[in-house]
Design a protein around this motif. Structure first.
Motif: not given
Lengths: 562, 165
Positions: A237, A242, A247-248, A252, A254-255, A261, A402, A404
């Protein structure tokens, strides 16, 4: 017989606010806008939140808008009241947030004569808004109000400003006509375009989806996740995107971007098909554009036609709403690929994720800023909100918090406005009184808008501010360390001002901590007590945010540590 | 006549409300694009037409058109060209050292209206393709005492794009 219903301009504004179901307005009164305030007093059903500076009011309205998807409204006076809007409105414009600002203006017969508290707000706002108005009579006011909400909320949202001369607020009449009526027809992409994109995606082996803020605004998160799962395609993202995928979620990553990441950066660089949805290829996301996802065919989906090809020339550009296009892609691709088998990432994804995990020293004293955010994850429930300031604190939040769900993470992406997070958190709280709102701050940003803390206290809109305090303008210091050979200038904030004491002075509860245990205790109290809380966390002074892609370098040049 | 490939001709139909010109011109200003000519005419009470000419390479032109199209003040964008549309500019000049022969020549060669102001001073009124205006200026550069030009007006015939209803 014709029936006339006489209303004043001020009353007309209040009626339009009601028509648009505006319950809360932020701002500060002043001479040129008093007729409108008097009408707000008489109305009694619109809550007015008196802020301590107009910039903060715009950030509150912006936070309100981002959390709800509805328009956030600001009302201020002319001159300095209106010039103080500039930063907040520019911030809303760059992040496509539907803020409607109204400012009083000197009476029409004094406009242009340098009257007291007169400034050329009309011209100032042109470059900062999607549209702005300066109505000179009731008809024009009616028209501006009718169109402002439509313009702010339709297509790619954005701020709209109305300057309202004092005499127009006092004029009485029966304004029935509209000078113009804005109509927006959402672009509907052709089936053929979507088919071609589907074919390109199905032919790929390493698809990656880049989700931007447009996915969140369009409410397309479930379509995004469904498509990712169908394709077994990892989702990266932008900062604005985001939370578009939890993000779990295993897919995913992450950014992606300057402080993205590692897993997200690697996946993008190794992809052979990149599907960008509601993202605008900002330099902070792509690094040097020519080296961004170099081996990938690129599909760009955006509701704003002018974003397609603006920076990156895609192989296929689709102008359309993210939700519509993603669901159309899904229905094509479900016939073309075997669920979960299209993306042949295999074990690679797990490996990428593993590579991007660093070792964290939870017991370091002073505490590491990344640890603070990781600890905070345990105290933020999925229904809570997190806003951020700008700088290192924002990037620690982007990397370690993170998200959600969509709209849970609220940050100043485009303009990068230090001081956004605290007032934005108050705005979010005004919309969601039952949810907790955290602001992840740095000390530099905190001092830019901490004067809004009394607003949180006075209106019983408690927020929890967690300050990553390194007594530095941390991000600038980091750049000076890495790219200017540690020649530190104008970054040391000395630390003589005591954030906890300042906060207490503003009526908030405050803690000053430097160890994980103390932080947890403070958070425990903060989430239980329903009061404005500031946790001043003394963190390692010269910690750097990594990964980092140096400015103007490609994502491949990512630095992972000192 | 040479054609400059970067020369752009755009016709906008816009809302007839205060501030529209500033909103449009700021789109150009912030990108450092110099507007060569700009002319405006009222279509009806609610809308006006703006003709704009400027220099811009093809790769940047596309984006400008899209940015104009999405502006709430803009109702329609048409792209014009010297080849397939009617592109005209009004030009008025006072020439010195002219006699009836020069006046006749200008009337025939440039299809201009001429009026002898005195024995040797000639008023010339010309409505022409801007390239022809330039040609006139060049040919009579040593005799032009003063002149005004209106900026370009574009009437598109067929080569246009219509993206908004």
């Amino acid at each position: 017989m014709e029936v006339f219903s006489m209303v004043s301009g001020a009353r007309l504004i209040v009626d339009k606010l009601r028509e648009n179901r505006v319950k809360t307005v932020f701002g500060i009164p002043g001479g040129a806008v008093l007729p409108l305030f008097d009408e707000l007093y008489k109305a009694g059903d619109i809550e007015f939140i008196l802020t301590r500076h107009e910039q903060g009011a715009t950030h509150m309205a912006d936070g309100y808008a981002r959390a709800t998807g509805k328009a956030g409204v600001v009302i201020v006076t002319s001159g300095p009241g209106a010039t103080n809007l500039a930063t907040g409105i520019a911030n809303a414009y760059l992040d496509s947030s539907p803020v409607i600002s109204m400012a009083g203006q000197v009476p029409t017969f004094l406009i242009g004569y340098d009257a007291f508290q007169e400034a050329n707000i009309f011209s100032m706002m042109i470059g900062l808004t999607k549209m702005n108005f300066l109505p000179r009579n009731l008809e024009e006011l009616n028209s501006a109000l009718e169109n402002a909400f439509k313009i702010a909320l339709s297509g790619r949202p954005g701020p709209v400003h109305i300057d309202i001369p004092r005499d127009v607020q006092l004029m009485e009449g029966d304004p029935k006509n509209n000078i113009f009526s804005y109509s927006y027809n959402p672009p509907i992409p052709s089936d053929e375009e979507i088919f071609l994109a589907s074919r390109m995606i199905a032919d790929g082996e390493r698809p990656v989806i880049l989700a931007g803020g447009g996915v969140i605004m369009s409410g397309a998160s479930s379509e995004l996740v469904a498509l990712a799962e169908l394709l077994n395609a990892p989702v990266v993202t932008t900062l604005m995107g985001k939370g578009s995928i939890p993000e779990d979620h295993p897919l995913s990553l992450g950014c992606v971007g300057m402080h993205g990441k590692l897993s997200a950066i690697r996946a993008v660089q190794e992809s052979d098909v990149l599907i960008a949805v509601g993202a605008r290829f900002s330099d902070r996301t792509t690094g040097k554009l020519s080296g961004f996802a170099p081996g990938a065919k690129k599909i760009h989906i955006d509701i704003d036609r002018s974003e397609i090809g603006k920076l990156l020339k895609p192989d296929i550009g689709i102008v359309g709403d993210a939700k519509y296009v993603l669901s159309k892609l899904y229905s094509n691709l479900v016939k073309m690929v075997q669920k979960g088998k299209a993306g042949r990432w295999g074990e690679k994804l797990k490996q990428l994720k593993k590579e991007s995990e660093f070792l964290y020293d939870y017991d370091a004293v002073p505490i590491k800023p990344s640890t603070v955010v990781r600890v905070l994850n345990d105290y933020v429930t999925p229904s809570d909100f997190v806003t951020t300031e700008v700088g290192q604190c924002q990037m620690y939040a982007s990397l370690h918090f993170l998200a959600k769900r969509p709209r849970q993470f609220i940050s100043s992406g485009g303009l990068g406005t230090m001081g956004f997070g605290l007032p934005a958190a108050i705005g979010v709280k005004a919309a969601f009184r039952e949810q907790r709102v955290f602001d992840i701050a740095g000390d530099g940003s905190f001092f830019m808008t901490c004067n809004q803390l009394p607003v949180s206290v006075d209106y019983n809109l408690p927020i929890i501010v967690v300050v990553l305090n390194n007594y530095f303008l941390g991000m600038v210091r980091q750049w000076q360390e890495l790219f200017y050979d540690r020649r530190y200038i104008a970054v040391d904030l000395k630390g003589k001002a005591d954030i906890a004491k300042v906060s207490e002075g503003f009526g908030a509860r405050a803690f000053k901590v430097s160890r994980v245990g103390e932080l947890k205790e403070a958070l425990q109290i903060a989430v239980k007590q329903n009061e404005t809380t500031v946790i001043d966390v003394i963190v390692e002074r010269e910690d750097n945010v990594f990964p980092m892609v140096p400015p103007a370098a490609t994502l491949d040049h990512v630095i992972t540590g000192r | 006549m040479a054609i400059d490939e970067n020369k752009r001709f755009i016709v906008l139909r816009v809302l007839n409300i205060p501030g529209v010109m500033e909103r449009i011109s700021s789109i150009f200003a912030r990108r450092g694009i110099n507007i060569d000519t700009i002319t405006v005419g009222v279509i009806n009470g609610k809308s006006s037409q703006i003709s704009l000419t400027f220099d811009l390479p093809e790769d940047k032109f596309e984006n400008i058109v899209k940015v104009l199209e999405k502006n709430p003040c803009v109702l329609e964008v048409k792209i014009g060209s010297l080849e397939s549309d009617v592109v005209r500019e009004a030009f008025v000049a006072v020439l010195r050292d002219c006699d009836a022969n020069v006046s006749d020549y200008i009337r025939i060669r440039y299809r201009a209206r001429t009026t002898l102001l005195s024995e040797s001073r000639l008023l010339v009124e010309l409505l022409a393709d801007p390239r022809m205006v330039n040609e006139f200026k060049e040919e009579f550069s040593d005799r032009i005492e003063s002149f005004s030009r209106s900026g370009v007006m574009i009437h598109t015939l067929n080569h246009y794009r219509k993206l908004k209803a």
